[in-house]
Design an enzyme around this catalytic site. Structure first.
Site, short mmCIF file in Angstrom:
data_model
loop_
_atom_site.label_atom_id
_atom_site.label_comp_id
_atom_site.label_asym_id
_atom_site.label_seq_id
_atom_site.Cartn_x
_atom_site.Cartn_y
_atom_site.Cartn_z
N HIS A 195 -7.74 -6.19 7.48
CA HIS A 195 -7.52 -5.09 8.52
C HIS A 195 -7.58 -5.66 9.79
CE1 HIS A 195 -6.25 -0.60 8.76
NE2 HIS A 195 -6.63 -0.67 9.88
N GLU A 232 -2.78 -1.61 -3.31
CA GLU A 232 -3.78 -0.95 -2.60
C GLU A 232 -3.37 0.63 -2.64
OE1 GLU A 232 -5.12 -4.25 0.97
OE2 GLU A 232 -3.92 -2.20 1.63
N HIS A 241 0.95 -1.15 0.05
CA HIS A 241 0.13 0.13 0.05
C HIS A 241 0.83 1.24 0.04
CE1 HIS A 241 -3.91 1.92 1.58
NE2 HIS A 241 -3.27 2.91 0.97
#
Length: 247
Positions: free
Chosen positions: A200, A72, A43
């Site tokens: 997450h 991401e 990410h």
């Protein structure tokens, strides 16, 4: 089996805290792949606080033909300095999947998803471009999200359920409500024609319960807890533990 994609951002955080190349993000990726993970996630953010654009490019070469590559990020974050923007990076490296996340520059970590109805108009051209590049597109959504028909109409193929609230409730000892919300969200997305990812704050402690509650869960992306647990048990052992849970 649900695919395990290991997020390597925390390896980059540790490296960046000291400067130089240690620990090597490529060595971490190779260890995870050789242990059996099905994907690697990164990410990159505009402030370069962990994974940097040069890491994204290096990993693309390393992973090609071996495992899935998931990038991401916020497609609306403007390019600056060494950060060319999420879509420009996707154009360069052609990852397997791009997960679109509406995080702002000031966020420590992602903490909310898209509103698929409200955000449809601005997401559609981005999804079109990513699909033309050959990338699968996943949209980060909150548990309880609605409007999955809009996601399908935009051309998205997956959602990723934000599991932070579930993980917090699990740690507090009462995850029943949040687990049911995640499961219902997954069911409705699947009925609309979208595959379901989750990520997450997932850990060895809470992953099995979530996995059992979501039949057909396509992928989990796990980084923070996995890397933290690896400090005690080793990276290869920890990846094996997660794979065993997913089996």
């Amino acid at each position: 089996m649900t695919l395990l994609s290991v997020n390597l951002n925390k390896i980059a955080v540790l490296r960046n805290s000291r400067g130089g190349d240690e620990p090597e993000i490529t060595r971490a990726a190779i260890t995870c792949i050789e242990t059996g993970c099905g994907g690697i996630t990164v990410h990159p953010r505009p402030d370069l606080r962990h994974v940097r654009p040069d890491d994204v490019r290096t990993l693309a070469t390393l992973l090609r033909g071996r495992v899935e590559y998931n990038i991401e990020g916020n497609p609306f974050a403007a390019p600056r300095g060494a950060y060319p923007g999420l879509i420009a990076l996707a154009r360069e490296v052609r990852p397997t999947q791009v997960t679109l996340v509406p995080d702002s520059d000031g966020q420590i970590t992602s903490d909310h998803g898209f509103d698929l109805e409200r955000d449809a108009a601005r997401l559609r051209p981005i999804i079109d471009e990513l699909r033309e590049l050959g990338c699968r597109v996943s949209l980060f959504v909150d548990p309880g999200a609605k409007g999955f028909e809009h996601g399908v109409a935009m051309g998205a193929e997956r959602i990723e359920i934000y599991t932070g609230p579930y993980a917090h409730a699990f740690a507090e000892g009462d995850a029943k409500e949040q687990l049911a919300l995640c499961a219902d969200t997954a069911r409705r997305a699947q009925q609309a024609g979208l595959a379901v990812n989750a990520g997450h704050d997932l850990s060895q402690a809470n992953l099995g319960t979530l996995r059992a509650a979501i039949p057909g869960l396509a992928e989990v992306s796990i980084g923070h807890a996995l890397i933290g647990e690896a400090l005690y048990e080793g990276l290869a052992t920890t990846v094996r533990n997660y794979l065993q849970i997913l089996r």
